[in-house]
Enzyme design. Structure first.
Site, PDB file in Angstrom:
ATOM      1  N   VAL A   1    -106.895 -23.235  42.880  1.00  0.00           N
ATOM      2  CA  VAL A   1    -106.895 -23.646  41.476  1.00  0.00           C
ATOM      3  C   VAL A   1    -108.195 -23.205  40.797  1.00  0.00           C
ATOM      4  O   VAL A   1    -108.180 -22.670  39.700  1.00  0.00           O
ATOM      5  CB  VAL A   1    -106.802 -25.185  41.378  1.00  0.00           C
TER       6      VAL A   1
ATOM      7  N   GLY B   1    -109.272 -19.452  39.303  1.00  0.00           N
ATOM      8  CA  GLY B   1    -108.782 -18.877  38.060  1.00  0.00           C
ATOM      9  C   GLY B   1    -107.544 -18.026  38.257  1.00  0.00           C
ATOM     10  O   GLY B   1    -107.286 -17.099  37.508  1.00  0.00           O
ATOM     11  N   LYS B   2    -106.761 -18.346  39.262  1.00  0.00           N
ATOM     12  CA  LYS B   2    -105.562 -17.563  39.559  1.00  0.00           C
ATOM     13  C   LYS B   2    -104.531 -17.674  38.445  1.00  0.00           C
ATOM     14  O   LYS B   2    -104.033 -16.672  37.939  1.00  0.00           O
ATOM     15  CB  LYS B   2    -104.970 -18.058  40.878  1.00  0.00           C
ATOM     16  N   SER B   3    -104.223 -18.914  38.053  1.00  0.00           N
ATOM     17  CA  SER B   3    -103.230 -19.096  36.996  1.00  0.00           C
ATOM     18  C   SER B   3    -103.705 -18.467  35.695  1.00  0.00           C
ATOM     19  O   SER B   3    -102.925 -17.902  34.940  1.00  0.00           O
ATOM     20  CB  SER B   3    -102.942 -20.585  36.793  1.00  0.00           C
TER      21      SER B   3
ATOM     22  N   HIS C   1    -104.067 -23.886  48.935  1.00  0.00           N
ATOM     23  CA  HIS C   1    -104.540 -24.811  49.956  1.00  0.00           C
ATOM     24  C   HIS C   1    -103.872 -24.588  51.300  1.00  0.00           C
ATOM     25  O   HIS C   1    -102.756 -24.101  51.374  1.00  0.00           O
ATOM     26  CB  HIS C   1    -104.304 -26.259  49.507  1.00  0.00           C
TER      27      HIS C   1
ATOM     28  N   LEU D   1     -78.555 -45.196  76.034  1.00  0.00           N
ATOM     29  CA  LEU D   1     -79.894 -45.774  76.168  1.00  0.00           C
ATOM     30  C   LEU D   1     -80.217 -46.086  77.623  1.00  0.00           C
ATOM     31  O   LEU D   1     -79.314 -46.194  78.465  1.00  0.00           O
ATOM     32  CB  LEU D   1     -79.977 -47.072  75.360  1.00  0.00           C
TER      33      LEU D   1
ATOM     34  N   SER E   1     -78.104 -48.725  79.775  1.00  0.00           N
ATOM     35  CA  SER E   1     -76.799 -48.874  79.138  1.00  0.00           C
ATOM     36  C   SER E   1     -75.680 -48.944  80.174  1.00  0.00           C
ATOM     37  O   SER E   1     -74.572 -49.379  79.862  1.00  0.00           O
ATOM     38  CB  SER E   1     -76.543 -47.716  78.174  1.00  0.00           C
TER      39      SER E   1
ATOM     40  N   SER F   1     -75.729 -44.865  85.050  1.00  0.00           N
ATOM     41  CA  SER F   1     -75.744 -44.607  86.494  1.00  0.00           C
ATOM     42  C   SER F   1     -74.663 -45.402  87.208  1.00  0.00           C
ATOM     43  O   SER F   1     -73.983 -44.884  88.104  1.00  0.00           O
ATOM     44  CB  SER F   1     -77.112 -44.953  87.081  1.00  0.00           C
TER      45      SER F   1
ATOM     46  N   SER G   1     -80.639 -38.349  77.692  1.00  0.00           N
ATOM     47  CA  SER G   1     -80.436 -37.166  76.819  1.00  0.00           C
ATOM     48  C   SER G   1     -80.325 -37.590  75.355  1.00  0.00           C
ATOM     49  O   SER G   1     -79.247 -37.530  74.767  1.00  0.00           O
ATOM     50  CB  SER G   1     -79.220 -36.356  77.258  1.00  0.00           C
TER      51      SER G   1
END
Lengths: 300, 632
Positions: free
Chosen positions: B36, B39-41, B117, B472, B475, B478, B545
């Site tokens: 900014v 002085g780019k703009s 930036h 989960l 759950s 297994s 998973s």
């Protein structure tokens, strides 16, 4: 052997063709928005080039407000026929029922006919990609919009969540219900459009050329009385030599006084003039950053 | 106003002559880099203003805005011309890439205006990807800064061949030549160190207009070009591309009827004439070019940048994503590459996860290995990295699921630059620049074996299958998996149970529980399960998973129909209540990190083949249900 470097118009043309081919290859059901203006004329011409010798493999969609100039309707039907493309016309049934018009309903007219009408038409046909003729030079918020502009299932545009767009690689992936608006002539300026129409000999609505037409001046805009639905408020229509730089609903589109009857004369006038193209449209005057807001809501 | 810009007199007197000149203009795309404060703009606003791209009504808005929110007092704030979105105006910074247009007598220009930036690195990369030239802005009072180095590095990385060092605000240092020379020398030292061999320094003032369109009398010592003059004459990429070997990535096959078959695409490099021999990759098939078709009639010859439709003398296979090249100088084909990867998403890169890789019109599935290093974009140092987060740039190996035609990025942006797309969100998450193919892929061939997978399965009289249980911790995966295997064994089926805990004692004992390690865990289990299905087995797996994309990755590894996703649906509350292994208690106490459901996410399947509600079904019933689906 070195060939001459491509001109800027040749490169813009190639870019637009490349984009149209990407969409056809990746989208399930593309459509081209067709508003009968000069930008639409250029878009249609580019589509013919992109897929030749096939006809463009998608239909044209006109989101109609019923308030366009009569000459626009005439050219619309002829152009679609000549291109060998299906023409779909959508008029918002709610707006028809409520008799929405530009004289009594102000901003609601654009919202109901155009914004809502467009969403309805896209949903109705299940289009997942819609070509539009918007250009980045038209307005500040357009300057940042991507060529492939992603819309949520409710058609919203989120300027903060735009996908990075690098090289000539476009990400057209989306979930079911989401869609893309695609702008192949993003990088064209108004002058490029006119120059291209001139070079390629593209047919445009005669209203772009100057002629004697009945006019009244209202709210600072010079309006043309195109049919007897225009309620005169004690004004006396005056014949003036006018033309239009941009075309929309006739009661909302301001004319300029002009004698330009050929394309070079139009270009000449444009180059020497000092007001920008969209100034003739009532829609932008509503409020600051109005276009950005409208786009977030789903306006093209 | 100078004669560089459109001459009003010519337009007014002889519009046809003006149009004739205008239609032969070429086009240059460039990017402006700076912050900014540089002085780019203001510079861009000045270029638009001087080229009369601002109309009276816009000027009126500009003047009003300048007084209201401008930074130049009563004077016009050019910067307001180019600050687009409302959100940005409020913050007073540009946060995206905006494209601006102006033209002189010789060229049309497209300017990509991007923020400076570090947090907007991805925006600058986007703008740089299509630019022929970069204007690096420096505030003459400050000299070469960290950001100057970063911008130069990025511009160079993205393959921009022409750099302009615009030393701005010269008016504020009294046009001091010595100060200017020092900045240029400082910059030269840095530029050389990162491989920039050439750049064009220009002393300017965007505000006062020095050396923008006309040579400034304030800098008589400057013998280089002024900005516009340089932009008008610098060699375009499109010109340079003409001299390279012919390449056209195919976008679309044009088949209006049985008599016509054309291949549509944009020529990425080189030129071609009717009669030339071409080669299609990856197949390697050759033919002669028979026609170059356009709406305006057939062409004899076409060149880089043109969008054309090509026809061949022979009927050879060619489809979207393949590349047509000159027969003598084809491109390489490979499935493993080293590449620079620029990460562009809020969610970090997950090494090993499958992403879509899009290179031109070609989309394939690809994985990115753990980065070899990340580049500190301010110092150019190489840092060790396990992943890449937003705006990070690193070098990594990429593996695609099939051979793709490519070139190095340095040779062609179109054939060496790709994007990475997240398979779930469809966002563009990264960009890549190919360095070279890894030799590995071409040297390790598939060994064809005489006893195939059908033979293995036939001997066992069964169809191989992966029963993939996900859910989960606690759950019941297994327990149910064990019951399913017992029942199948009684039915004389050949099975194998891969259990999450057991695998982590051996095959995967080097992996932890970060997102990246979880992905690798599942990838390895997937590969093992795949080998077992090749051996004809029914594989039962019990892994949390947690991520959809990895479950999809495993599905994609298997033969079609040989993967069954089974969701063991136990609500978190219930799994935590059971807490068979006491892990939830530990996680809640903060003794276990990255625990699924507590501080690490679980993405439930959206459409599992089977859903087991363990609050409504016994283990026995669950196993029977699964077996009924497996063996109808």
């Amino acid at each position: 052997m070195t060939l001459p470097t491509l001109t800027h118009l040749q490169r813009l043309e190639a870019e637009a063709i490349h984009i149209m081919r990407e969409v056809v290859a990746e989208a399930e059901k593309p459509v081209m928005l067709y508003s009968v203006g000069k930008d639409s004329a250029v878009m249609l011409h580019l589509a013919k080039k992109a897929f030749y010798p096939s006809p463009p493999p998608f239909p044209l969609l006109h989101v109609d407000t019923t308030w366009k100039f009569r000459e626009m309707y005439a050219l619309r039907d002829r152009a679609a026929r000549q291109a060998g493309m299906q023409l779909l016309v959508h008029q918002n049934p709610d707006a028809i029922r409520q008799k929405i018009n530009p004289f009594d309903h102000g901003g609601l007219h654009t919202d109901m006919w155009k914004t809502e009408g467009l969403k309805q038409a896209l949903d109705l046909h299940g289009f997942d990609a819609a070509f539009g003729g918007a250009r980045r030079d038209e307005e500040k918020s357009r300057a940042k919009e991507r060529i492939f502009s992603f819309r949520t299932a409710s058609h919203r545009w989120d300027p903060k969540a735009q996908r990075p767009e690098l090289w000539r690689v476009y990400n057209a992936r989306k979930a079911r219900g989401e869609s893309m608006r695609v702008f192949p002539i993003s990088n064209w300026t108004e002058l490029d459009i006119w120059q291209y129409i001139h070079l390629e000999n593209i047919e445009i609505v005669p209203l772009y050329y100057a002629a004697e037409r009945p006019t009244v001046i209202r709210d600072g805009l010079m309006l043309m009385i195109d049919d007897d639905r225009f309620p005169l408020q004690g004004e006396e229509p005056v014949m003036r030599s006018i033309r239009f730089r941009t075309l929309g609903c006739y009661p909302l589109t301001g004319a300029v006084e002009s004698r330009a009857q050929t394309l070079p004369e139009i270009i000449q006038e444009m180059l020497l003039t000092t007001t920008s193209e969209r100034q003739g449209r009532a829609i932008d005057h509503d409020q600051a950053a109005s276009m950005e807001k409208k786009k977030q809501e789903g306006y093209f | 106003m100078t004669e560089i810009y459109k001459t009003d007199a010519l337009i007014a007197e002889d519009i046809d002559a003006y149009l004739e000149t205008h239609q032969h203009k070429t086009m240059l795309r460039f990017i402006t880099c700076g912050s900014v404060d540089d002085g780019k703009s203001t510079l861009i606003g000045r270029l638009l203003y001087d080229s009369k791209m601002i109309f009276e009504d816009q000027l009126a808005t500009l003047e009003a805005d300048s007084k209201r929110v401008g930074t130049q007092g009563e004077a016009i704030d050019f910067a307001l011309l180019v600050d687009g979105l409302a959100a940005e105006r409020e913050q007073g910074i540009t946060i995206d890439v905006a494209y601006r247009f102006f033209a002189t007598e010789k060229r049309k220009f497209i300017v990509a205006d991007t923020p400076g930036h570090e947090q907007y690195t991805r925006n600058m990369v986007t703008g740089a990807s299509t630019a022929d030239l970069a204007v690096i802005l420096i505030d003459a009072r400050k000299g070469v800064l960290t950001q100057t180095r970063r911008h130069s590095y990025l511009a160079h990385l993205l393959g921009i061949r022409h750099l302009v060092l615009a030393v701005n605000k010269m008016d504020l240092i009294g046009y001091d030549r010595a100060a200017y020379d020092k900045i240029v020398e400082d910059y030269r030292a840095f530029a050389t160190s990162i491989g920039i061999t050439d750049f064009t320094p220009i002393p300017i003032s965007g505000l006062a207009g020095d050396n923008i369109t006309t040579r400034s009398t304030n800098t008589p010592w400057h013998d280089g070009p002024v900005l516009i003059e340089h932009l008008e004459t610098v060699e375009l990429d499109q010109t340079a591309d003409q001299t390279k070997p012919f390449r056209l990535p195919v976008q679309w096959v044009n088949r209006p009827n049985l008599d016509f078959r054309g291949f549509a695409g944009t020529i990425a490099a080189g030129q071609i004439a009717v009669g030339d021999m071409i080669r299609v990759l990856p197949s390697g098939k050759t033919s002669a070019l028979s026609r170059i078709v356009t709406l305006d009639g057939d062409l004899d010859r076409a060149v880089a940048g043109q969008a054309v439709t090509l026809c061949f003398a022979d009927e050879i296979d060619c489809s979207r994503g393949q590349v047509i090249t000159s027969a003598k100088e084809p491109v390489e084909v490979a499935d493993q590459f080293e590449a620079t990867v620029i990460w562009m998403d809020e969610d970090e890169l997950i090494p090993g996860r499958a992403y879509w890789l899009k290179l031109g019109p070609l989309t394939v599935s690809a994985t990115v290995a753990q980065p070899k290093f990340q580049v500190n974009v301010n110092t150019m140092e190489h840092l060790a990295a396990k992943t890449l987060d937003l705006n990070a740039i690193g070098v990594a190996n990429i593996t695609t699921d099939r051979d793709i035609p490519f070139t190095a990025y340095a040779e062609s942006r179109d054939l060496g630059g790709f994007i990475l797309i997240d398979k779930m969100t469809n966002r563009t998450v990264g960009a890549g620049l190919i360095h070279f193919a890894l030799r590995r892929a071409s040297n390790i061939h598939w060994q064809a074996t005489d006893i195939g997978r059908e033979h293995h399965a036939g001997l066992k009289n069964q169809t191989p299958m992966v029963l993939w249980m996900t859910g989960l911790s606690g759950s019941g995966k297994s327990t149910i998996a064990n019951m399913v295997e017992k029942k199948l064994a009684r039915m004389n089926r050949h099975t194998f149970l891969l259990d999450g805990d057991n695998v982590r004692h051996g095959l995967n004992k080097d992996l932890g529980f970060t997102d990246a390690d979880r992905v690798e865990n599942i990838r390895r289990v997937g590969e093992v399960a795949k080998l077992m299905t090749d051996a004809g087995l029914i594989v039962i797996t019990a892994f949390i998973s947690p991520f959809r994309s990895e479950r999809e990755m495993v599905r994609a590894m298997m033969q079609p129909g040989e993967f069954m996703e089974i969701f063991i649906d136990t609500p978190l509350q219930e799994a935590e209540r059971r807490d068979v292994k006491g892990l939830y208690a530990k996680a809640r106490a903060g003794q276990l990190k990255n625990f699924t459901g507590i501080d690490s996410p679980y993405e439930p399947p959206e459409a599992p083949q089977i859903r087991i509600d363990t609050t409504a079904m016994s283990v026995e019933e669950a196993a029977d249900l699964i077996i009924a689906r497996l063996i109808p």
